[in-house]
Design a protein around this motif. Structure first.
Motif, PDB file in Angstrom:
ATOM      1  N   TYR B  40      28.088  32.448  31.080  1.00  0.00           N
ATOM      2  CA  TYR B  40      29.369  31.768  30.810  1.00  0.00           C
ATOM      3  C   TYR B  40      30.284  31.949  32.009  1.00  0.00           C
ATOM      4  N   CYS B  41      31.380  31.192  31.990  1.00  0.00           N
ATOM      5  CA  CYS B  41      32.312  31.205  33.116  1.00  0.00           C
ATOM      6  C   CYS B  41      33.282  32.360  32.923  1.00  0.00           C
ATOM      7  N   ARG B  42      32.988  33.452  33.603  1.00  0.00           N
ATOM      8  CA  ARG B  42      33.814  34.658  33.425  1.00  0.00           C
ATOM      9  C   ARG B  42      35.308  34.389  33.662  1.00  0.00           C
ATOM     10  N   PRO B  43      35.686  33.638  34.713  1.00  0.00           N
ATOM     11  CA  PRO B  43      37.123  33.418  34.931  1.00  0.00           C
ATOM     12  C   PRO B  43      37.811  32.663  33.795  1.00  0.00           C
ATOM     13  N   LEU B  44      37.038  32.089  32.898  1.00  0.00           N
ATOM     14  CA  LEU B  44      37.688  31.291  31.844  1.00  0.00           C
ATOM     15  C   LEU B  44      38.119  32.113  30.640  1.00  0.00           C
ATOM     16  N   LYS B 123      44.551  51.198  20.585  1.00  0.00           N
ATOM     17  CA  LYS B 123      44.114  49.840  20.929  1.00  0.00           C
ATOM     18  C   LYS B 123      44.134  49.655  22.437  1.00  0.00           C
ATOM     19  N   LYS B 124      43.013  49.896  23.066  1.00  0.00           N
ATOM     20  CA  LYS B 124      42.937  49.705  24.521  1.00  0.00           C
ATOM     21  C   LYS B 124      41.707  48.863  24.868  1.00  0.00           C
ATOM     22  N   PHE B 125      41.889  48.012  25.881  1.00  0.00           N
ATOM     23  CA  PHE B 125      40.870  47.025  26.211  1.00  0.00           C
ATOM     24  C   PHE B 125      40.710  46.864  27.719  1.00  0.00           C
ATOM     25  N   GLY B 126      39.538  46.436  28.121  1.00  0.00           N
ATOM     26  CA  GLY B 126      39.347  45.927  29.470  1.00  0.00           C
ATOM     27  C   GLY B 126      39.462  44.416  29.401  1.00  0.00           C
ATOM     28  N   PHE B 127      39.392  43.734  30.543  1.00  0.00           N
ATOM     29  CA  PHE B 127      39.452  42.275  30.511  1.00  0.00           C
ATOM     30  C   PHE B 127      38.458  41.708  31.523  1.00  0.00           C
ATOM     31  N   MET B 128      37.193  41.916  31.205  1.00  0.00           N
ATOM     32  CA  MET B 128      36.127  41.492  32.116  1.00  0.00           C
ATOM     33  C   MET B 128      35.124  40.567  31.451  1.00  0.00           C
ATOM     34  N   THR B 129      34.939  40.751  30.154  1.00  0.00           N
ATOM     35  CA  THR B 129      33.842  40.023  29.507  1.00  0.00           C
ATOM     36  C   THR B 129      34.356  39.201  28.322  1.00  0.00           C
ATOM     37  N   LEU B 130      33.488  38.330  27.851  1.00  0.00           N
ATOM     38  CA  LEU B 130      33.813  37.532  26.673  1.00  0.00           C
ATOM     39  C   LEU B 130      34.020  38.452  25.464  1.00  0.00           C
ATOM     40  N   ASP B 131      33.200  39.491  25.362  1.00  0.00           N
ATOM     41  CA  ASP B 131      33.362  40.407  24.226  1.00  0.00           C
ATOM     42  C   ASP B 131      34.695  41.164  24.293  1.00  0.00           C
ATOM     43  N   ASP B 132      35.100  41.576  25.513  1.00  0.00           N
ATOM     44  CA  ASP B 132      36.435  42.181  25.675  1.00  0.00           C
ATOM     45  C   ASP B 132      37.495  41.233  25.122  1.00  0.00           C
ATOM     46  N   THR B 133      37.331  39.950  25.485  1.00  0.00           N
ATOM     47  CA  THR B 133      38.337  38.942  25.154  1.00  0.00           C
ATOM     48  C   THR B 133      38.415  38.703  23.649  1.00  0.00           C
ATOM     49  N   LEU B 134      37.244  38.619  23.017  1.00  0.00           N
ATOM     50  CA  LEU B 134      37.232  38.387  21.564  1.00  0.00           C
ATOM     51  C   LEU B 134      37.845  39.579  20.828  1.00  0.00           C
ATOM     52  N   ALA B 135      37.602  40.794  21.341  1.00  0.00           N
ATOM     53  CA  ALA B 135      38.180  41.981  20.717  1.00  0.00           C
ATOM     54  C   ALA B 135      39.695  42.005  20.916  1.00  0.00           C
ATOM     55  N   LEU B 136      40.123  41.640  22.118  1.00  0.00           N
ATOM     56  CA  LEU B 136      41.560  41.604  22.423  1.00  0.00           C
ATOM     57  C   LEU B 136      42.264  40.559  21.553  1.00  0.00           C
ATOM     58  N   LEU B 153      44.575  40.037  40.122  1.00  0.00           N
ATOM     59  CA  LEU B 153      44.113  38.781  39.550  1.00  0.00           C
ATOM     60  C   LEU B 153      43.775  38.905  38.053  1.00  0.00           C
ATOM     61  N   ILE B 154      43.043  39.963  37.706  1.00  0.00           N
ATOM     62  CA  ILE B 154      42.575  40.081  36.329  1.00  0.00           C
ATOM     63  C   ILE B 154      43.717  40.419  35.376  1.00  0.00           C
ATOM     64  N   GLY B 155      44.593  41.357  35.780  1.00  0.00           N
ATOM     65  CA  GLY B 155      45.727  41.734  34.935  1.00  0.00           C
ATOM     66  C   GLY B 155      46.669  40.565  34.698  1.00  0.00           C
ATOM     67  N   LEU B 156      46.946  39.810  35.752  1.00  0.00           N
ATOM     68  CA  LEU B 156      47.891  38.695  35.609  1.00  0.00           C
ATOM     69  C   LEU B 156      47.290  37.540  34.824  1.00  0.00           C
ATOM     70  N   LYS B 157      45.994  37.304  35.021  1.00  0.00           N
ATOM     71  CA  LYS B 157      45.352  36.250  34.229  1.00  0.00           C
ATOM     72  C   LYS B 157      45.384  36.626  32.745  1.00  0.00           C
ATOM     73  N   CYS B 158      45.225  37.914  32.486  1.00  0.00           N
ATOM     74  CA  CYS B 158      45.295  38.382  31.105  1.00  0.00           C
ATOM     75  C   CYS B 158      46.704  38.152  30.551  1.00  0.00           C
ATOM     76  N   ALA B 159      47.709  38.442  31.381  1.00  0.00           N
ATOM     77  CA  ALA B 159      49.098  38.235  30.949  1.00  0.00           C
ATOM     78  C   ALA B 159      49.342  36.767  30.612  1.00  0.00           C
ATOM     79  N   GLU B 160      48.845  35.886  31.476  1.00  0.00           N
ATOM     80  CA  GLU B 160      49.038  34.457  31.217  1.00  0.00           C
ATOM     81  C   GLU B 160      48.324  34.046  29.922  1.00  0.00           C
ATOM     82  N   GLY B 161      47.104  34.577  29.755  1.00  0.00           N
ATOM     83  CA  GLY B 161      46.334  34.237  28.562  1.00  0.00           C
ATOM     84  C   GLY B 161      47.019  34.685  27.281  1.00  0.00           C
ATOM     85  N   LEU B 162      47.647  35.851  27.336  1.00  0.00           N
ATOM     86  CA  LEU B 162      48.273  36.393  26.122  1.00  0.00           C
ATOM     87  C   LEU B 162      49.680  35.840  25.877  1.00  0.00           C
TER      88      LEU B 162
END
Ligand SMILES: Cc1cc2nc3c(=O)[nH]c(=O)nc-3n(C[C@H](O)[C@H](O)[C@H](O)COP(=O)(O)OP(=O)(O)OC[C@H]3O[C@@H](n4cnc5c(N)ncnc54)[C@H](O)[C@@H]3O)c2cc1C
Ligand code: SF4
Ligand code: SF4
Lengths: 146, 415
Positions: B40-44, B123-136, B153-162
């Motif tokens: 899958y497209c990890r950046p997505l 409640k702590k998470f990483g933001f690297m995988t699809l499974d991380d994302t589904l849990a978050l 890049l990863i932290g800010l993309k997570c901020a935008e996503g949330l």
């Protein structure tokens, strides 16, 4: 395979190709209704300096770096045509970052678009070529015979 | 018949499969995938949180990708050892697979520095995988206060996503600016402003001293109350498989232009490697998607007996936040390092082009990045600046700045 080529000596810089492209891809029947008074998002564009002008559109590269770079797996090449799946594109502009020709630009919604040779719209052949008043853009095969 | 093994199932692996199949239609390909998903497209993952894509559309390739390419795929298992003498790969269930050649495409892992009290955070998470994302996604509600550690890049993309899913989002980073690995201070300020205008709060030049359940005590003395913690401090290339087998590693697995590691018949590609950055003239981890694919593809072609070089590698990245796009490529040399900087400002942003030794070596563009690929190509192709009208190029990326013959040649032949 057939590609769109430019003869820059013959380009008048009239930008007609941009309008014909935007109209062909609008899906509308009336050109004035489709384009008049609106910003247009053509898939071909004119670049110019004080001496020359010429049209730029996707080259449908043999080894397309956009296909290799798209972060959404949205660009593919089939039967010689490089195609963007607008359902999958997320508008990240990575393809703009890598295309050596500057051939992609986002459409009105932010989804990326580029020349797909009018094969999927009602024109059926490149509208820019059809409408060019001076044959400055042609659609032909220049591949060396194998 | 050749037996290819690909360890990992990210985009580098997908590139490797397509590379092998462009040369060898018959060899046996086995993919070992720790994650239980097709590539899958990890950046997505952040776009998923935003609702701009879904788990189906995020698939990098079509449903029949593995079968159409004649691949066996082993989900949910890890390769744990390369036995180079016996030419076998050992998996975590103790099974062993023989190989003719291997591509190690194992990516990177989040790096979490020791932080006091981290174990008390529920409640702590990483933001690297699809499974991380589904849990978050499950953990975050409209009332959640989110703390993200890491303004890369990863932290800010997570901020935008949330954004829009949570009550508040605070991002902390030890660096004095956002995106510090790719942007200088002035350029970073544009991005930070845009993020702040969208409600993201920052604690920069600051780090967490201690966690106590739902509270972070910062070095600055500030305290942050949060419900959900995301750790995006950094990543480290997964080098262990090669290192343990006696292969050469640095911060990533060392590879040459053909993506060969120092161990015979073992190739490596993607985020786990360190390859040549031609804008730097040295090896570095080029942990970005286009490079991962291109390296994987070249590795695959070479494994199958063809020849494809990855010899134009540079870091290159396009990333947008809340509609403001930021593009960077290559290396920004300072004047002390013999570099020159050319700057253009426009309504929505800024462009900085970096040159050294008569070549364009890098750029940073915020907003206004039309046709930036023309610049990227100049860095990758090492186009001499004295062969172009650089005055014109500084203002806008255009092939009109090239000499007539060069332009004609460029447009006559597809790339
Ligand atoms: C949130 C986020 C946003 C990003 N945004 C961008 C962006 O906008 N643009 C961009 O260019 N890049 C972006 N990236 C980086 C990009 O995702 C990576 O460069 C790319 O995914 C690397 O691909 P890869 O195949 O090398 O590694 P990965 O995608 O990491 O794949 C490696 C796989 O190998 C598996 N694996 C590891 N060890 C083993 C083992 N021993 N056995 C079996 N399997 C194993 C892992 O589980 C993983 O699935 C982003 C990354 C993240 C996390
Ligand atoms: S978009 Fe650019 S890189 Fe992709 S096929 Fe067209 S010209 Fe080539
Ligand atoms: S803008 Fe769309 S087509 Fe271009 S790289 Fe991003 S997702 Fe792919």
């Amino acid at each position: 395979m057939k590609r769109v080529y430019v003869n820059e000596e013959w380009c008048l810089g009239c930008h007609l190709c941009e309008y014909n492209c935007a109209f062909a891809n609008s899906g509308l029947k009336d050109m004035a209704y489709a384009l008049k008074g609106k910003p247009i998002y053509p898939r071909i564009h004119i670049e110019e300096n004080d001496k020359i002008s010429y049209a730029v559109s996707c080259r449908h590269c043999d080894d397309p770096i956009c296909v290799k770079s798209c972060i959404a797996g949205a660009i593919s090449k089939k039967d010689g045509v490089v195609h963007i799946d607008s359902e999958k594109c997320v508008g990240c502009h990575t393809c703009v970052l890598v295309c050596p020709y500057g051939a992609l630009a986002p459409g009105e919604s932010g989804i990326m678009q580029k020349c797909e040779l009018c094969l999927a719209n009602s024109c059926g052949e490149p509208a820019c070529v059809k409408g060019c008043p001076n044959n400055a853009i042609v659609f032909e095969s220049r591949d060396e015979e194998v | 018949m050749k037996q290819y093994i690909i360890i990992g199932n990210g985009v580098a692996a997908a590139g490797c499969i397509e590379g092998i199949r462009s040369v060898d239609k018959d060899g046996k390909i086995t993919v070992i995938s720790e994650e239980k998903h097709p590539v899958y497209c990890r950046p997505l993952i952040s776009y998923y949180l935003e609702g701009k894509t879904d788990t189906k559309k995020m698939n990098y390739r079509g449903e029949d990708f593995y079968t159409a390419n004649g691949c066996d795929i082993i989900y949910g298992k890890k390769a744990v050892k390369i036995d180079k003498a016996a030419k076998k790969i050992e998996l975590d269930d103790k099974s062993k697979l023989p190989y003719t050649s291997v591509c190690v495409a194992v990516g990177s892992s989040p790096f979490v520095p020791p932080m006091e009290g981290l174990e008390s955070v529920e409640k702590k998470f990483g933001f690297m995988t699809l499974d991380d994302t589904l849990a978050l996604e499950k953990a975050v509600t409209k009332n959640s206060r989110v703390l993200i550690v890491g303004a890369g890049l990863i932290g800010l993309k997570c901020a935008e996503g949330l954004h829009g899913r949570a009550a508040s989002i605070v991002v902390a980073d030890l660096a004095d600016r956002v995106l510090s690995s790719i942007l200088d201070k002035d350029c970073a300020a544009y991005m930070q402003k845009c993020l702040e205008e969208n409600g993201i709060e920052f604690l920069l030049s600051d780090s967490v001293k201690k966690f106590d359940k739902n509270k972070a005590y910062m070095q600055s003395g500030k305290e942050v109350n949060f419900d959900v913690l995301v750790l995006a401090v950094g990543v480290r290339a997964n080098v262990a498989l090669i290192k343990d087998a006696g292969g050469e590693v640095n911060r990533g697995i060392i590879v040459d232009e053909k993506l060969r590691t120092s161990i015979e018949d073992i190739y490596a590609a993607g985020d786990c490697t360190e390859g040549e950055d031609i804008s730097l003239g040295a090896k570095r981890v080029l942990a970005l998607m286009p490079n991962a694919y291109m390296q994987g593809h070249a590795a695959g072609v070479n494994m199958a007996g063809g020849e494809e070089l990855f010899d134009k590698g540079i870091p290159m990245n396009s990333i947008g936040f809340f509609g403001l796009h930021c593009m960077t490529a290559g290396t920004a040399y300072t004047s002390e390092q013999g570099g020159c900087t050319y700057e253009e400002k426009f309504d929505s942003g800024i462009k900085r082009l970096f040159t050294k030794g008569g070549l364009l070596t890098g750029f940073m563009i915020i907003g206004g990045s039309e046709r930036a690929g023309i610049y990227t190509a100049m860095i990758r192709e090492r186009t001499p600046l004295d062969s172009v009208n650089f005055e014109m190029l500084r203002k806008a990326a255009t092939s009109a700045a090239f000499g007539k013959e060069a332009r004609k040649e460029k447009f006559a032949m597809p790339h």
